[in-house]
Design a protein around this motif. Structure first.
Motif, PDB file in Angstrom:
ATOM      1  N   ARG A  15       0.810  -1.214   0.000  1.00 11.81           N
ATOM      2  CA  ARG A  15       0.000   0.000   0.000  1.00 11.81           C
ATOM      3  C   ARG A  15       0.844   1.267   0.000  1.00 11.81           C
ATOM      4  NH1 ARG A  15      -3.300  -2.817   3.922  1.00 11.81           N
ATOM      5  NH2 ARG A  15      -2.380  -1.559   5.559  1.00 11.81           N
ATOM      6  N   ARG A  51       1.256   6.603   1.300  1.00 15.26           N
ATOM      7  CA  ARG A  51       0.514   5.420   0.876  1.00 15.26           C
ATOM      8  C   ARG A  51      -0.211   5.706  -0.422  1.00 15.26           C
ATOM      9  NH1 ARG A  51      -1.830   6.062   5.943  1.00 15.26           N
ATOM     10  NH2 ARG A  51      -0.596   5.197   7.630  1.00 15.26           N
ATOM     11  N   TYR A  53      -3.183   5.264  -1.222  1.00  8.68           N
ATOM     12  CA  TYR A  53      -4.529   5.833  -1.104  1.00  8.68           C
ATOM     13  C   TYR A  53      -4.544   7.191  -0.413  1.00  8.68           C
ATOM     14  CZ  TYR A  53      -4.076   3.446   3.391  1.00  8.68           C
ATOM     15  OH  TYR A  53      -3.626   3.002   4.598  1.00  8.68           O
TER      16      TYR A  53
END
Ligand SMILES: [Zn+2]
Length: 75
Positions: A15, A51, A53
């Motif tokens: 991630r 990360r 996201y």
């Protein structure tokens, strides 16, 4: 480290958009994110990561003393 922990760690890594760790030395007394206070003679770990996201421009930073950095070093 058991397999479950490895899997978890690899998921966490996947991630990450990037991560970098450097060792720095404080010039003055400094309170780190791990909660410990170090003086200027001790090196500390500075980590920066992002990360996949995270929103644009978001960067995470963390400082740990050598002792804490060694404790959660799981390579
Ligand atoms: Zn610490």
């Amino acid at each position: 480290m058991d397999e479950e922990a490895i899997e978890k760690y690899e998921r966490w890594l996947s991630r990450l958009a990037f991560a970098r760790t450097t060792t720095r030395r404080a010039k003055l007394k400094k309170q780190l994110d791990c909660g410990h206070v170090i003086d200027g003679t001790e090196p500390y770990r500075y980590s920066v990561w992002r990360r996949n996201y995270d929103d644009r421009g978001v960067i995470h930073q963390r400082t740990d003393c050598e002792f804490c950095a060694r404790k959660d070093n799981r390579y």
